[in-house]
Motif scaffolding. Sequence first.
Motif, PDB file in Angstrom:
ATOM      1  N   THR A  85     -58.013 -83.238 -57.320  1.00  0.00           N
ATOM      2  CA  THR A  85     -57.125 -83.658 -58.400  1.00  0.00           C
ATOM      3  C   THR A  85     -57.272 -82.794 -59.643  1.00  0.00           C
ATOM      4  N   GLY A  86     -58.209 -81.889 -59.612  1.00  0.00           N
ATOM      5  CA  GLY A  86     -58.552 -81.108 -60.792  1.00  0.00           C
ATOM      6  C   GLY A  86     -59.905 -81.546 -61.323  1.00  0.00           C
ATOM      7  N   SER A  87     -60.150 -82.856 -61.315  1.00  0.00           N
ATOM      8  CA  SER A  87     -61.463 -83.357 -61.735  1.00  0.00           C
ATOM      9  C   SER A  87     -62.240 -83.950 -60.558  1.00  0.00           C
ATOM     10  N   LEU A  88     -61.565 -84.194 -59.439  1.00  0.00           N
ATOM     11  CA  LEU A  88     -62.217 -84.712 -58.239  1.00  0.00           C
ATOM     12  C   LEU A  88     -61.962 -83.763 -57.078  1.00  0.00           C
ATOM     13  N   SER A  89     -62.964 -83.563 -56.246  1.00  0.00           N
ATOM     14  CA  SER A  89     -62.784 -82.746 -55.046  1.00  0.00           C
ATOM     15  C   SER A  89     -62.016 -83.549 -54.001  1.00  0.00           C
ATOM     16  N   LYS A  90     -61.540 -82.882 -52.968  1.00  0.00           N
ATOM     17  CA  LYS A  90     -60.844 -83.585 -51.889  1.00  0.00           C
ATOM     18  C   LYS A  90     -61.782 -84.586 -51.209  1.00  0.00           C
ATOM     19  N   ASP A  91     -63.066 -84.248 -51.106  1.00  0.00           N
ATOM     20  CA  ASP A  91     -64.037 -85.171 -50.505  1.00  0.00           C
ATOM     21  C   ASP A  91     -64.233 -86.406 -51.376  1.00  0.00           C
ATOM     22  N   GLU A  92     -64.231 -86.218 -52.690  1.00  0.00           N
ATOM     23  CA  GLU A  92     -64.352 -87.370 -53.596  1.00  0.00           C
ATOM     24  C   GLU A  92     -63.115 -88.251 -53.524  1.00  0.00           C
ATOM     25  N   VAL A  93     -61.943 -87.660 -53.408  1.00  0.00           N
ATOM     26  CA  VAL A  93     -60.707 -88.441 -53.258  1.00  0.00           C
ATOM     27  C   VAL A  93     -60.798 -89.281 -51.991  1.00  0.00           C
ATOM     28  N   PHE A  94     -61.245 -88.690 -50.899  1.00  0.00           N
ATOM     29  CA  PHE A  94     -61.382 -89.413 -49.635  1.00  0.00           C
ATOM     30  C   PHE A  94     -62.389 -90.548 -49.761  1.00  0.00           C
ATOM     31  N   MET A  95     -63.507 -90.297 -50.456  1.00  0.00           N
ATOM     32  CA  MET A  95     -64.520 -91.328 -50.667  1.00  0.00           C
ATOM     33  C   MET A  95     -63.933 -92.500 -51.467  1.00  0.00           C
ATOM     34  N   TRP A  96     -63.163 -92.191 -52.516  1.00  0.00           N
ATOM     35  CA  TRP A  96     -62.542 -93.241 -53.325  1.00  0.00           C
ATOM     36  C   TRP A  96     -61.506 -94.021 -52.516  1.00  0.00           C
ATOM     37  N   HIS A  97     -60.818 -93.363 -51.624  1.00  0.00           N
ATOM     38  CA  HIS A  97     -59.853 -94.038 -50.751  1.00  0.00           C
ATOM     39  C   HIS A  97     -60.557 -95.114 -49.916  1.00  0.00           C
ATOM     40  N   LYS A  98     -61.649 -94.736 -49.295  1.00  0.00           N
ATOM     41  CA  LYS A  98     -62.424 -95.688 -48.488  1.00  0.00           C
ATOM     42  C   LYS A  98     -62.980 -96.817 -49.363  1.00  0.00           C
ATOM     43  N   LYS A  99     -63.480 -96.457 -50.530  1.00  0.00           N
ATOM     44  CA  LYS A  99     -64.042 -97.444 -51.460  1.00  0.00           C
ATOM     45  C   LYS A  99     -62.973 -98.453 -51.896  1.00  0.00           C
ATOM     46  N   ALA A 100     -61.772 -97.977 -52.172  1.00  0.00           N
ATOM     47  CA  ALA A 100     -60.682 -98.864 -52.597  1.00  0.00           C
ATOM     48  C   ALA A 100     -60.360 -99.886 -51.515  1.00  0.00           C
ATOM     49  N   ILE A 101     -60.297 -99.445 -50.278  1.00  0.00           N
ATOM     50  CA  ILE A 101     -60.011-100.352 -49.164  1.00  0.00           C
ATOM     51  C   ILE A 101     -61.105-101.400 -49.031  1.00  0.00           C
ATOM     52  N   ARG A 102     -62.351-100.944 -49.067  1.00  0.00           N
ATOM     53  CA  ARG A 102     -63.469-101.896 -48.950  1.00  0.00           C
ATOM     54  C   ARG A 102     -63.459-102.908 -50.083  1.00  0.00           C
ATOM     55  N   GLU A 103     -63.278-102.418 -51.310  1.00  0.00           N
ATOM     56  CA  GLU A 103     -63.338-103.331 -52.459  1.00  0.00           C
ATOM     57  C   GLU A 103     -62.219-104.365 -52.428  1.00  0.00           C
ATOM     58  N   PHE A 104     -61.054-103.993 -51.957  1.00  0.00           N
ATOM     59  CA  PHE A 104     -59.965-104.968 -51.911  1.00  0.00           C
ATOM     60  C   PHE A 104     -60.173-105.985 -50.789  1.00  0.00           C
ATOM     61  N   TYR A 105     -60.422-105.503 -49.586  1.00  0.00           N
ATOM     62  CA  TYR A 105     -60.449-106.386 -48.424  1.00  0.00           C
ATOM     63  C   TYR A 105     -61.759-107.129 -48.220  1.00  0.00           C
ATOM     64  N   LEU A 106     -62.844-106.668 -48.771  1.00  0.00           N
ATOM     65  CA  LEU A 106     -64.128-107.330 -48.533  1.00  0.00           C
ATOM     66  C   LEU A 106     -64.534-108.294 -49.641  1.00  0.00           C
ATOM     67  N   ARG A 107     -63.610-108.654 -50.507  1.00  0.00           N
ATOM     68  CA  ARG A 107     -63.898-109.655 -51.540  1.00  0.00           C
ATOM     69  C   ARG A 107     -63.984-111.035 -50.884  1.00  0.00           C
ATOM     70  N   PRO A 108     -64.995-111.814 -51.222  1.00  0.00           N
ATOM     71  CA  PRO A 108     -65.119-113.147 -50.627  1.00  0.00           C
ATOM     72  C   PRO A 108     -63.859-113.999 -50.814  1.00  0.00           C
ATOM     73  N   GLU A 109     -63.257-113.958 -52.005  1.00  0.00           N
ATOM     74  CA  GLU A 109     -62.065-114.781 -52.229  1.00  0.00           C
ATOM     75  C   GLU A 109     -60.890-114.334 -51.362  1.00  0.00           C
ATOM     76  N   TYR A 110     -60.793-113.039 -51.101  1.00  0.00           N
ATOM     77  CA  TYR A 110     -59.726-112.548 -50.221  1.00  0.00           C
ATOM     78  C   TYR A 110     -59.979-113.008 -48.784  1.00  0.00           C
ATOM     79  N   LEU A 111     -61.204-112.828 -48.317  1.00  0.00           N
ATOM     80  CA  LEU A 111     -61.541-113.197 -46.943  1.00  0.00           C
ATOM     81  C   LEU A 111     -61.355-114.696 -46.709  1.00  0.00           C
TER      82      LEU A 111
END
Length: 130
Positions: free
Chosen positions: A74-100
């Motif tokens: 992105t200019g401040s994030l590498s492609k690997d960091e973007v991919f890591m954030w993508h995975k993190k976003a999915i985990r944080e949304f779907y693994l919330r106790p209230e969501y589950l």
Amino acid sequence: RVVGTFMIGLPGETEESIRDTINFSKECDFDYLSFNIAIPRANTGLRQEAIEKKLWLFGRDEMDQSGTYAVMGTGSLSKDEVFMWHKKAIREFYLRPEYLLGRLFSVRSWQEFKINLQEGVSLLRSALTF
């Protein structure tokens, strides 16, 4: 059912802006969520910008894939960091106790339970692999 769709990995995006997107997604009452990685496809302004800013250093095949992995920073994030954030976003949304718990209590049939279980396993497999 309500589906939210977000894109991360656009030029200029930072850890802070991705964090803001994740937090916003969790504030919304979505049943499902899709976090997509920006892919600079042929004949788009995004591709031109990626080339001009030297955010992309790959061949055309990598640029025209389905968004399974990040192909540019992105200019401040590498492609690997973007991919890591993508995975993190999915985990944080779907693994919330209230969501589950909400998903569990919304199930109305054995068939719906099996479908949710299959989708959950697939999602976890995807979100936990690096």
